[in-house]
Design a protein around this motif. Structure first.
Motif, PDB file in Angstrom:
ATOM      1  N   TRP A 126       0.856  -1.196   0.000  1.00 41.88           N
ATOM      2  CA  TRP A 126       0.000   0.000   0.000  1.00 41.88           C
ATOM      3  C   TRP A 126       0.885   1.237   0.000  1.00 41.88           C
ATOM      4  CZ3 TRP A 126      -5.328  -0.321  -0.141  1.00 41.88           C
ATOM      5  CH2 TRP A 126      -5.876  -1.580   0.101  1.00 41.88           C
ATOM      6  N   THR A 157      -2.151   5.148  -2.636  1.00 40.46           N
ATOM      7  CA  THR A 157      -3.177   4.100  -2.626  1.00 40.46           C
ATOM      8  C   THR A 157      -4.017   4.179  -1.349  1.00 40.46           C
ATOM      9  OG1 THR A 157      -1.788   2.660  -3.970  1.00 40.46           O
ATOM     10  CG2 THR A 157      -3.571   1.624  -2.726  1.00 40.46           C
ATOM     11  N   ASP A 163       0.447  -4.551  -6.352  1.00 43.01           N
ATOM     12  CA  ASP A 163       0.140  -3.136  -6.205  1.00 43.01           C
ATOM     13  C   ASP A 163      -1.345  -2.986  -5.856  1.00 43.01           C
ATOM     14  OD1 ASP A 163      -0.187  -0.451  -6.258  1.00 43.01           O
ATOM     15  OD2 ASP A 163       0.409  -0.176  -8.344  1.00 43.01           O
ATOM     16  N   GLY A 209      -2.942  -0.367  -5.246  1.00 40.51           N
ATOM     17  CA  GLY A 209      -3.559   0.793  -5.895  1.00 40.51           C
ATOM     18  C   GLY A 209      -4.179   0.440  -7.218  1.00 40.51           C
TER      19      GLY A 209
END
Length: 807
Positions: free
Chosen positions: A627, A631, A680, A682
């Motif tokens: 994170w 994000t 990831d 995000g």
């Protein structure tokens, strides 16, 4: 028929006509009479009207024998003539017997075999207030019998407490007859144990005091046989006869405790003497305030006895024993202020006990869940479900609860279903005598932890316990037939047949801790003699409060081959894929929770791998995924819009993301913790944004807000209301508080001093300029003279600099 004029003038005698009239007119009745008033002895004799046999159900074997002996003595006859008794392993009746005293459990078996109870005209259910499991079951079955088969069967329930309303209701709004006790005053005193003093020492000291303060015999209540033995040892030098009284004694020794003597007596008794028995000559009662009751830990599968505080009703009954024949004294071994905290009545066994035997009786009655029967208190659903599951495992019932022929055979043995299974299958495996010896030991309890050592002790001992064990073993061996073959004593196998889920394997390490097949860990006590055993067949284990693992009380040394032989239903071989920091894949052979063998899996099922990764995420949390700061802020903005606008903006809290992990995270290539760390979050999270609404994300919940000074400051979405922290001078000229989510939620402004500290917090900027700014200006302009503090901030030029730099 009994000549009532020959009966002693006890309080119940005065209400016998009322009892007989109630039964004649209603068919059922409730008699409320304190202990010692004659309800157990006079009433059965009065019910003998020559119309059929009178059966008296007692909760305990000791009470059944004592009641029969007392009634026979009143008639001037030996037991077995007009009055007889039948308890497990002992029966004295004849063709002339018209009144038979039996235990509640034995009468349950008779009702199961022939519900019409031919030849029986009346049943007296004694001491109903004690709420024993067999007694509650018997009451329900007899009510069913009377409703469907024997409307003419008379039922009389007796109780020593006045709380008989529910009992009368169960019996069809039966008449309640109350006998007034002829009692003498009893003085009460409280003598709490000293700090650190064991209850046995406190009782022994109080017994000595009771003997010194008055005449007559002393009756002392203790929770169990162990405490009685230790208290007796402390009173060894006493100038009085110290006599134990509990259910594990021989009949002769029980009778000895009830018989008056020339010397003063100190009778050390369990709860059996509360109401079921009369101990003549008692002038003083010493009450430890404790009782031993059945309890079960369903989660760990450990059943046993627990020591609990007595109820106020029980304490009253115990004290009343001192005032039967003359004024008496009662000594309570607890602080007086604790008396008010005692529960009003004892907890019914049906709520707390292990219910396997109870459930087998229900299955034999063709009502596995107990529906259709009238209960004083219904059995707990969880406890009954656990009991029914065990019966299926033992082969006593089908999965739908219907009893099997094997189950009926087990019920006929009169043993707990576990012990019945051990006797039947054990007799086939090791011979009837060998199996019966072990089962008799498991049924009675042991002094030693090692089953084999205890068997050797009992075979050579000559005490009451050994004689009773030998007698029970012979009786049990006679109940089963084996096809022949040598008798090979394999105690561990018989124990394992009774308790397959308690087969246990030693854990690695120095401490003698074993993991049971049922998943519970237990430790051997010091001096058990079993420390070298790799495997154990555990018969008894207890768990003390505050301890994570149990303590093994009785077990036999075993091995893996025996364990597999005794518990084939617990064997399994599976491909096991689980999360243990990384995905661990192996082929495992288990006996319940015990791993017998394992080997790595080269190409585990991808679906199992996926499930293991998801389980790891749910166990350790979303912190396993990467994170970034951006994000995290995106997630906070999305959470804000979901909270304010709802759908289609998705929920992104931990619980939701973990429960719907496949909708936003691609776990197809994840096998290790490092794989998760490389994901990831995000990019995955943006996939949850609703379209086309996502195009308005920056309008509805902007990452930054422009302020009058020209700066853009980040909005904090972590709280219930979005927060914008900005220096006060940068907001000059801002007359209205900005709002987000299409104007639904005003921003909470944290207006900062030039040093960055909060000077004011407001969600109504217009009101602040009008009512609050003057006070802030007066407080801060002296401390920050280089910064502008205009009198009219609405028309001032916003700035993030000092006054000079702004010019």
């Amino acid at each position: 028929m009994t000549d009532l004029d020959r009966l002693p003038d006890l309080p119940v005698r005065a209400v016998l006509p009322d009892v007989l009239a109630a039964l004649e007119g209603h068919g059922t009745a409730v008699l409320v009479a304190p202990p010692g008033t004659g309800k157990t002895t006079l009433v059965p004799l009065a019910l003998d009207r020559g119309e059929g046999r009178v059966v008296v159900a007692e909760p305990r074997r000791l009470a059944a024998r004592a009641a029969a002996s007392r009634m026979a003595a009143l008639l001037g006859e030996p037991v077995g003539e007009t009055v007889g008794y039948a308890v497990r392993g002992d029966r004295k009746v004849s063709a002339r017997t018209r009144i038979e005293v039996v235990t509640s459990g034995l009468l349950v078996r008779r009702v199961q075999h022939d519900p019409e109870l031919p030849g029986v005209s009346a049943v007296l259910l004694d001491e109903c207030h004690e709420r024993h499991l067999d007694a509650d079951l018997l009451l329900a079955l007899l009510l069913d019998v009377r409703a469907g088969l024997r409307e003419d069967l008379r039922l009389l329930a007796t109780s020593a407490t006045v709380a008989a309303g529910r009992l009368a209701e169960l019996l069809g709004d039966a008449p309640v007859v109350t006998a007034q006790a002829r009692t003498y005053p009893v003085s009460l005193s409280y003598r709490a144990p000293a700090r650190g003093q064991r209850i046995e020492a406190a009782v022994a000291a109080t017994v000595r005091l009771a003997l010194s303060e008055g005449d007559g015999d002393v009756l002392a209540f203790l929770p169990g046989a162990g405490e009685i033995s230790r208290t007796a040892a402390l009173l060894d030098s006493l100038d009085a006869d110290v006599l134990p009284l509990h259910g594990r004694l021989s009949t002769a020794r029980q009778d000895e405790a009830l018989r008056p003597r020339s010397r003063r007596r100190v009778v050390l008794a369990t709860a059996v003497a509360e109401s079921s028995l009369t101990v003549p000559g008692v002038r003083a009662v010493v009450d430890c305030g404790l009782a031993r009751v059945p309890r079960v830990d369903h989660r760990r599968g450990l059943a046993g006895l627990a020591t609990v505080r007595v109820s106020a009703a029980v304490a009253e009954q115990r004290a009343g024993r001192a005032g039967r024949e003359a004024p008496g004294r009662a000594y309570r071994c607890w602080p007086e202020h604790e008396q008010a905290t005692l529960p009003a009545y004892p907890e019914p066994e049906i709520r707390t006990a292990e219910l396997a035997r109870f459930a087998l009786e229900l299955a034999c009655w063709s009502t596995p869940d107990g529906s259709g029967l009238a209960w004083w208190d219904p059995p707990g659903e969880g406890a009954l479900a656990a009991a029914r599951s065990l019966l299926v495992t033992l082969g006593a019932t089908m999965s739908d609860g219907a009893v099997t022929p094997r189950g009926r055979r087990m019920a006929d043995l009169g043993l707990h279903p576990r012990l019945a299974r051990a006797l039947l299958d054990g007799a086939a495996a090791v011979g009837a005598r060998a199996a019966a010896e072990v089962v008799a030991l498991l049924d009675a309890g042991a002094k030693l932890t090692d089953v084999e050592a205890e068997l050797r002790r009992l075979r050579s001992a000559h005490d009451d316990a050994a004689h009773r064990w030998q007698r029970d073993a012979r009786r049990l061996a006679g109940l089963v037939k084996t096809p022949g073959g040598a008798e090979a004593v394999d105690a561990a196998l018989v124990v394992a047949l009774a308790y397959p889920e308690r087969l246990a394997h030693k854990r690695s390490g120095s401490a003698p801790v074993y993991l049971m097949a049922g998943g519970t860990a237990a430790e051997l006590p010091d001096g058990s003699g079993l420390d070298d055993a790799e495997w154990l067949a555990i018969a008894e284990a207890t768990r003390d409060p505050g301890r994570a693992q149990g303590t093994i009380r009785l077990a036999a040394s075993a091995d893996e081959a025996l364990a597999v032989r005794a518990a084939p239903a617990l064997l399994s071989e599976v491909d096991e894929v689980r999360w243990d920091g990384d995905v661990v894949a192996r082929h495992v052979r288990r006996l319940g929770a015990i791993v017998l063998s394992e080997r790595p899996l080269r190409n585990p099922d991808p679906a199992l791998v996926h499930d293991a990764v998801v389980a790891g995420l749910r166990a350790e949390g979303l912190g396993l995924v990467r994170w970034s700061q951006d994000t995290t802020r995106l997630r906070e903005r999305m959470a804000f819009l979901h909270r304010v606008l709802g759908p289609p903006w998705p929920a992104v809290d931990d619980d939701t993301l973990l429960s719907e992990v496949d909708s936003w995270l691609d776990l197809s290539r994840v096998r290790r913790r490092s794989d998760l760390a490389n994901l990831d979050a995000g990019a995955s999270l943006r996939g949850l944004l609703p379209w086309p609404e996502a195009a308005r994300l920056d309008d509805l919940a902007p990452d930054r807000l422009a302020v009058p000074s020209g700066s853009r400051h980040r909005v904090d979405y972590r709280g219930e209301q979005p927060v914008l922290a900005v220096k006060l001078q940068e907001t000059f000229g801002w007359t209205r508080t900005p709002a987000l989510a299409d104007g639904r939620v005003p921003v909470l402004l944290h207006l900062l001093s030039p040093a960055g500290r909060p000077a004011a917090v407001t969600a109504d900027l217009e009101s602040f300029w009008r009512n609050g700014y003057a006070a802030v200006r007066a407080d801060l302009r002296g401390r920050y003279p280089k910064h502008p503090w205009p009198e009219d901030p609405a028309t001032a030029t916003p700035t993030r600099h000092t006054s000079r730099r702004s010019r």
